[in-house]
Write a protein that holds these residues in place. Structure first.
Motif, PDB file in Angstrom:
ATOM      1  N   GLY A 217     -60.494  17.166  44.233  1.00 32.55           N
ATOM      2  CA  GLY A 217     -59.801  15.300  44.254  1.00 32.55           C
ATOM      3  C   GLY A 217     -58.244  15.570  43.380  1.00 32.55           C
ATOM      4  N   THR A 218     -57.730  14.079  43.563  1.00 30.42           N
ATOM      5  CA  THR A 218     -56.138  14.335  43.266  1.00 30.42           C
ATOM      6  C   THR A 218     -55.655  14.108  41.826  1.00 30.42           C
ATOM      7  N   LEU A 219     -54.896  14.850  41.589  1.00 28.82           N
ATOM      8  CA  LEU A 219     -54.256  14.908  40.519  1.00 28.82           C
ATOM      9  C   LEU A 219     -53.072  13.715  40.329  1.00 28.82           C
ATOM     10  N   ILE A 220     -52.813  12.540  39.535  1.00 26.93           N
ATOM     11  CA  ILE A 220     -51.865  11.469  39.234  1.00 26.93           C
ATOM     12  C   ILE A 220     -51.298  11.720  37.724  1.00 26.93           C
TER      13      ILE A 220
ATOM     14  N   ILE B 258     -39.598  25.510  50.346  1.00 27.82           N
ATOM     15  CA  ILE B 258     -40.651  26.219  51.246  1.00 27.82           C
ATOM     16  C   ILE B 258     -40.663  27.430  50.025  1.00 27.82           C
ATOM     17  N   GLY B 259     -42.151  27.285  48.947  1.00 26.56           N
ATOM     18  CA  GLY B 259     -42.280  28.442  48.008  1.00 26.56           C
ATOM     19  C   GLY B 259     -43.128  29.372  48.752  1.00 26.56           C
ATOM     20  N   SER B 260     -44.287  30.207  48.158  1.00 34.03           N
ATOM     21  CA  SER B 260     -45.018  30.480  47.781  1.00 34.03           C
ATOM     22  C   SER B 260     -46.043  30.466  47.045  1.00 34.03           C
ATOM     23  N   GLY B 261     -46.010  29.195  46.339  1.00 33.06           N
ATOM     24  CA  GLY B 261     -46.785  28.663  45.319  1.00 33.06           C
ATOM     25  C   GLY B 261     -48.002  27.741  45.380  1.00 33.06           C
ATOM     26  N   PRO B 262     -48.714  27.553  44.592  1.00 33.44           N
ATOM     27  CA  PRO B 262     -50.507  26.925  44.628  1.00 33.44           C
ATOM     28  C   PRO B 262     -50.562  25.842  45.526  1.00 33.44           C
ATOM     29  N   PHE B 263     -49.143  25.025  45.281  1.00 37.07           N
ATOM     30  CA  PHE B 263     -48.725  23.833  46.511  1.00 37.07           C
ATOM     31  C   PHE B 263     -48.086  23.643  47.015  1.00 37.07           C
ATOM     32  N   ILE B 264     -48.270  22.873  48.144  1.00 36.50           N
ATOM     33  CA  ILE B 264     -47.966  23.414  49.322  1.00 36.50           C
ATOM     34  C   ILE B 264     -46.679  21.879  49.408  1.00 36.50           C
TER      35      ILE B 264
ATOM     36  N   ILE C 277     -43.215  11.900  44.910  1.00 39.78           N
ATOM     37  CA  ILE C 277     -43.527  13.549  45.319  1.00 39.78           C
ATOM     38  C   ILE C 277     -44.870  13.629  45.743  1.00 39.78           C
ATOM     39  N   THR C 278     -45.737  14.050  46.335  1.00 36.28           N
ATOM     40  CA  THR C 278     -46.588  14.668  46.470  1.00 36.28           C
ATOM     41  C   THR C 278     -47.030  15.927  47.388  1.00 36.28           C
ATOM     42  N   TYR C 279     -48.021  16.874  46.780  1.00 33.75           N
ATOM     43  CA  TYR C 279     -48.460  18.004  47.657  1.00 33.75           C
ATOM     44  C   TYR C 279     -49.659  18.554  48.294  1.00 33.75           C
ATOM     45  N   ARG C 280     -49.901  19.406  48.434  1.00 34.23           N
ATOM     46  CA  ARG C 280     -51.349  19.543  48.673  1.00 34.23           C
ATOM     47  C   ARG C 280     -51.400  21.085  48.352  1.00 34.23           C
ATOM     48  N   LYS C 281     -52.643  21.649  48.448  1.00 37.47           N
ATOM     49  CA  LYS C 281     -53.384  23.143  47.712  1.00 37.47           C
ATOM     50  C   LYS C 281     -52.813  23.552  48.778  1.00 37.47           C
ATOM     51  N   ASN C 282     -52.920  24.971  49.050  1.00 35.13           N
ATOM     52  CA  ASN C 282     -52.124  26.103  49.591  1.00 35.13           C
ATOM     53  C   ASN C 282     -53.400  26.581  49.609  1.00 35.13           C
TER      54      ASN C 282
ATOM     55  N   LYS D  53     -51.418  36.727  35.858  1.00 34.54           N
ATOM     56  CA  LYS D  53     -52.472  37.248  34.976  1.00 34.54           C
ATOM     57  C   LYS D  53     -52.661  35.974  33.522  1.00 34.54           C
ATOM     58  N   SER D  54     -51.904  35.168  33.185  1.00 35.08           N
ATOM     59  CA  SER D  54     -52.482  34.723  32.213  1.00 35.08           C
ATOM     60  C   SER D  54     -53.414  33.839  32.663  1.00 35.08           C
ATOM     61  N   ALA D  55     -52.921  33.628  33.984  1.00 38.34           N
ATOM     62  CA  ALA D  55     -53.443  32.322  34.958  1.00 38.34           C
ATOM     63  C   ALA D  55     -55.729  32.845  33.999  1.00 38.34           C
ATOM     64  N   LYS D  56     -56.581  31.592  33.607  1.00 36.88           N
ATOM     65  CA  LYS D  56     -57.667  31.831  33.763  1.00 36.88           C
ATOM     66  C   LYS D  56     -59.210  31.616  35.115  1.00 36.88           C
ATOM     67  N   HIS D  57     -58.057  31.808  36.308  1.00 44.11           N
ATOM     68  CA  HIS D  57     -59.045  31.703  38.137  1.00 44.11           C
ATOM     69  C   HIS D  57     -57.241  32.521  38.227  1.00 44.11           C
ATOM     70  N   THR D  58     -58.550  33.228  39.961  1.00 43.31           N
ATOM     71  CA  THR D  58     -57.630  33.916  40.655  1.00 43.31           C
ATOM     72  C   THR D  58     -57.836  33.000  42.091  1.00 43.31           C
ATOM     73  N   GLY D  59     -57.565  33.046  43.233  1.00 46.64           N
ATOM     74  CA  GLY D  59     -57.946  32.188  44.571  1.00 46.64           C
ATOM     75  C   GLY D  59     -56.458  30.386  44.763  1.00 46.64           C
ATOM     76  N   PRO D  60     -56.915  29.675  45.197  1.00 50.32           N
ATOM     77  CA  PRO D  60     -56.380  28.562  45.300  1.00 50.32           C
ATOM     78  C   PRO D  60     -56.549  27.723  44.258  1.00 50.32           C
ATOM     79  N   ALA D  61     -55.411  27.475  43.817  1.00 56.87           N
ATOM     80  CA  ALA D  61     -55.566  25.663  42.719  1.00 56.87           C
ATOM     81  C   ALA D  61     -56.688  25.260  43.013  1.00 56.87           C
ATOM     82  N   TYR D  62     -57.392  24.370  41.877  1.00 59.10           N
ATOM     83  CA  TYR D  62     -58.940  23.452  41.929  1.00 59.10           C
ATOM     84  C   TYR D  62     -58.612  21.785  42.670  1.00 59.10           C
ATOM     85  N   LEU D  63     -56.839  21.720  42.268  1.00 60.54           N
ATOM     86  CA  LEU D  63     -56.980  20.112  42.416  1.00 60.54           C
ATOM     87  C   LEU D  63     -57.161  20.650  44.367  1.00 60.54           C
ATOM     88  N   ASP D  64     -56.825  19.446  44.988  1.00 62.53           N
ATOM     89  CA  ASP D  64     -56.681  19.350  46.384  1.00 62.53           C
ATOM     90  C   ASP D  64     -55.710  18.943  46.829  1.00 62.53           C
ATOM     91  N   ARG D  65     -54.596  17.805  45.966  1.00 60.77           N
ATOM     92  CA  ARG D  65     -54.183  17.326  45.802  1.00 60.77           C
ATOM     93  C   ARG D  65     -52.901  16.967  44.790  1.00 60.77           C
TER      94      ARG D  65
END
Length: 542
Positions: A39-42, A196-202, A212-217, A225-237
Motif C-alpha cells: 500500500g501507499t500512505l498519503i 541519499i540515506g540509509s533509512g527505511p524509505f528511498i 514528495i514520494t518515497y519507495r520502500k527500502n 530497538k524500540s520499533a515494533k518489528h524488524t526488516g523492511p517497512a510495511y508500506l510500499d510507498r
C-alpha cells in the motif's frame, strides 16, 4: 538531565494522543490486528515545504517528515527519555565530557551502496558544520564539535571544544540524520533535491509545490530497538502532499483523498475526535514556545520596564484560547512544558495586569500622551516596528493584531510592516526591528543557550539565533554552566527565572503537533526526539 523532566516529556509526547500509550494509532476496535505489507500512505502536510531536503540544511518544521524516512540517526531518543542505540551500537564518554567514542553498527548500507562506518560518520559531522551546508540547525547543535579520529573501521572518537551535555540528545533528531558519505564527497549539491540515506524509505521524486514520494527500502534491517518489528517497512510507498490551506487539508482527510494530515487545523480538532472513522494523535513540541521576541538592543525595548509593561498588557490566555479554538496551551515561560528541564515551579508567573503595565511605563518616563493616546517622552512617540513576511501565518497575524491593540491601550504604538522578502532578511541580519516572531523546537533546555546566549547574536561573521539580541552576563554564565553540568536542572531553573525578569520575549503558546488519520492507518507514531510522524512501523489495514 534528571529522570523527572524526561519522564514528563515522555508523558507529554506519548499520552497526549487518543491512541495507545506508545503513541501509536489504534484501530476501529481494541484488536490492533496483524500488520500487513503493501500500500501507499498519503500524508497531507501543511504549506511549510522545505526549500532543501538535506537534513543538515533544513530548518522547516516539516523537515523531519520529509527527511526521516530517508535518513537514520546515530542514536534513538526513547519514549522514556533515555538514549538508545541505532546506527551507533554503543558509546563511551570521557570523565571530562570532551571525548565521545562511538562503536558503530555493522552491516548498514546507504541507498547508493556506500558503507556505514567510522569514516562515514566523520564525513557527516564535517558536512553538518561546513558553512557551505548553510545549516541553521545542525551547525548550532554541534557547535562544540572540534574534530574526529577514525580508530578503526567501526570506531570513531569525537572531541568537543567544551563539555556539552545535550550532545547525544540532539544527535537523535532527524535534523542530524546520516547522509551517504559518497554523496557528500562527490555530489553535495544534489543532497538538497535528492537526499541519499540509509533509512527505511528511498527518495523517489520531489514535485516542488506539490509532493514528495518515497519507495520502500527492501534491504532495510536496522531500525531502532524500540520499533515494533524488524526488516523492511510495511508500506510500499509513502507520499507527502503539501496542502497549505487548512480547509483544503482537512477536507482531503474527510473525503479520503489522504490517509492522514499533519498540523490538524485547531478548528477541526473536535470534529476529528467526534468522528468514529478518524483517529487523533498530538504532542507538544519541546523547545521554545511560539513567541514574539523583543529587540533588547535598541529603544524602546532596551528598557526592561517597557518589555515588562508589554508582557503585562497582553492577555495571552484570551488571545490563545480564541485563535486556537481552545486547543493550544498558553506558554508558562521560555521553554515549553514538554521540554526536559522545564521549571515547573515557575508556572503561573506571567500575569495579565494592565494597571501594572501603565505603572511601569510611567516609571520609565513615558508619562505624556499625544492626541492619539500614544505615550511621549522628550517629544518622541513610544513606537515599536514589527516587520513580518507577506505570507505570515494567519494565526500569528491574529496574535500580532491583538497584541497591537493591547499595546495601544497602554500607549505603545506597534506598527506592523510587510517589507519585501530581501528587505526583511536584511533587516533581520542588521537588527533593524523591534519585534520578531518564531519558535525553536528541540528536545533539550539548551534551546535557551541557542536563543538567549550573547554568543548567538548575529554578527557580520555569523548568523545567530538570539533575535532578542539579549546580553546578560548572569544568564550567559548560567547557560554555559548548564551545558557542561551532569545534572543541569537547577541551573536551567535559575536561567528560566532570570528570563522572566529580563522579558526578552512574549511567550504565547506551546506549539502542538496534532495529527489526524483514518482508522485504517495503524501504528502511526511520533519520533520522541522531535515530535514528527514516523512511518517505519505504520501499515494500512485495507
Amino acid at each position: 538531565m534528571t529522570k523527572t523532566p524526561l519522564a514528563a516529556l515522555a508523558l507529554a509526547l506519548l499520552l497526549a494522543g487518543c491512541g495507545s500509550a506508545a503513541g501509536t494509532s489504534g484501530g476501529t476496535n481494541d484488536d490492533p490486528g496483524t500488520p500487513k505489507s503493501g500500500g501507499t500512505l498519503i500524508l497531507g502536510e501543511n504549506g511549510q515545504e522545505p526549500p532543501c531536503l538535506d537534513p543538515h540544511g533544513n530548518a522547516s518544521s516539516d523537515g523531519p517528515v520529509t527527511t526521516v524516512p530517508v535518513a537514520d540517526s546515530l542514536v534513538w531518543f526513547d519514549a522514556d527519555g533515555t538514549i538508545q542505540p541505532w546506527l551507533a551500537e554503543s558509546w563511551e564518554v570521557s570523565d571530562d565530557g570532551l571525548t565521545y567514542t562511538f562503536k558503530l553498527r555493522k552491516g548498514v548500507r546507504f541507498h547508493d551502496g556506500a558503507a556505514w562506518n567510522a569514516e562515514a560518520l566523520k564525513t557527516n559531522f564535517e558536512h553538518m558544520r561546513d558553512p557551505a551546508t548553510k545549516s541553521p540547525l545542525a551547525a548550532s547543535y554541534i557547535a562544540p564539535y572540534k574534530d574526529a579520529k577514525v580508530l578503526d573501521e567501526y570506531t570513531l572518537q569525537v572531541r568537543l571544544r567544551s563539555p556539552y551535555r545535550p550532545f547525544l540528545d540532539i544527535l537523535a533528531q532527524g535534523y542530524l540524520g546520516m547522509i551517504s558519505p559518497k554523496q557528500i564527497k562527490e555530489a553535495p549539491e544534489s543532497i538538497c533535491t535528492h537526499p541519499i540515506g540509509s533509512g527505511p524509505f528511498i527518495f523517489e521524486k520531489w514535485t516542488k509545490g506539490q509532493s514528495i514520494t518515497y519507495r520502500k527500502n527492501p534491504d532495510y534491517n536496522w531500525g531502532p530497538k524500540s520499533a515494533k518489528h524488524t526488516g523492511p517497512a510495511y508500506l510500499d510507498r509513502l507520499e507527502i502532499r503539501f496542502l497549505a490551506e487548512d480547509g483544503t487539508r482537512y477536507n482531503a482527510l474527510a473525503s479520503g483523498e489522504v490517509h492522514a494530515i499533519d498540523f490538524t487545523p485547531p478548528q477541526n480538532v473536535e470534529d476529528v475526535k467526534a468522528n468514529p472513522g478518524l483517529g487523533f494523535l498530538t504532542a507538544i513540541r519541546p523547545g521554545h514556545p511560539m513567541s514574539f521576541w523583543l529587540n533588547t538592543s535598541r529603544p524602546p525595548f532596551d528598557d526592561v520596564r517597557v518589555r515588562r509593561a508589554l508582557l503585562a498588557a497582553v492577555d495571552r490566555e484570551a488571545i490563545i484560547k480564541g485563535i486556537s479554538f481552545g486547543q493550544y496551551q498558553v506558554a508558562q515561560g521560555f521553554v515549553t512544558t514538554s521540554t526536559p528541564g522545564y521549571a515547573q515551579g515557575l508556572s503561573g508567573s506571567i500575569k495579565h495586569d494592565e494597571t501594572l503595565a501603565n505603572k511601569l511605563l510611567d516609571e520609565a518616563g513615558w508619562t505624556a500622551r499625544d492626541k492619539d493616546g500614544i505615550r511621549l517622552k522628550n517629544g518622541k512617540r513610544l513606537t515599536a516596528y514589527f516587520p513580518i513576511a507577506a505570507n505570515f501565518p494567519a494565526q500569528r497575524m491574529q496574535i500580532a493584531v491583538q497584541t497591537q491593540a493591547a499595546a495601544r491601550k497602554i500607549g505603545l504604538d506597534i506598527q506592523i510592516q510587510t517589507p519585501p522578502e530581501q528587505e526583511l532578511t536584511d533587516r533581520s541580519i542588521k537588527g533593524d526591528y523591534d519585534l520578531s516572531s518564531g519558535l525553536w523546537a528541540t528536545n533539550t533546555a539548551d534551546v535557551l543557550w541557542i536563543q538567549y546566549s550573547s554568543k548567538n547574536i548575529t554578527t557580520p561573521e555569523r548568523r545567530g539565533q538570539n533575535v532578542a539580541r539579549l546580553k546578560d552576563a548572569q544568564l550567559d554564565e548560567l547557560l554555559e554552566q548548564a551545558r557542561a553540568a551532569k545534572d543541569p536542572t537547577e541551573l536551567y531553573n535559575k536561567a528560566q527565572a532570570r528570563l522572566l525578569e529580563l522579558v526578552p520575549a512574549i511567550p504565547f503558546y506551546d506549539d502542538p503537533r496534532p495529527v489526524a488519520y483514518q482508522k485504517k492507518v495503524r501504528d502511526l507514531a511520533f519520533t520522541p526526539a522531535y515530535p514528527s510522524p514516523y512511518f517505519y512501523d505504520t501499515w494500512l489495514d485495507e
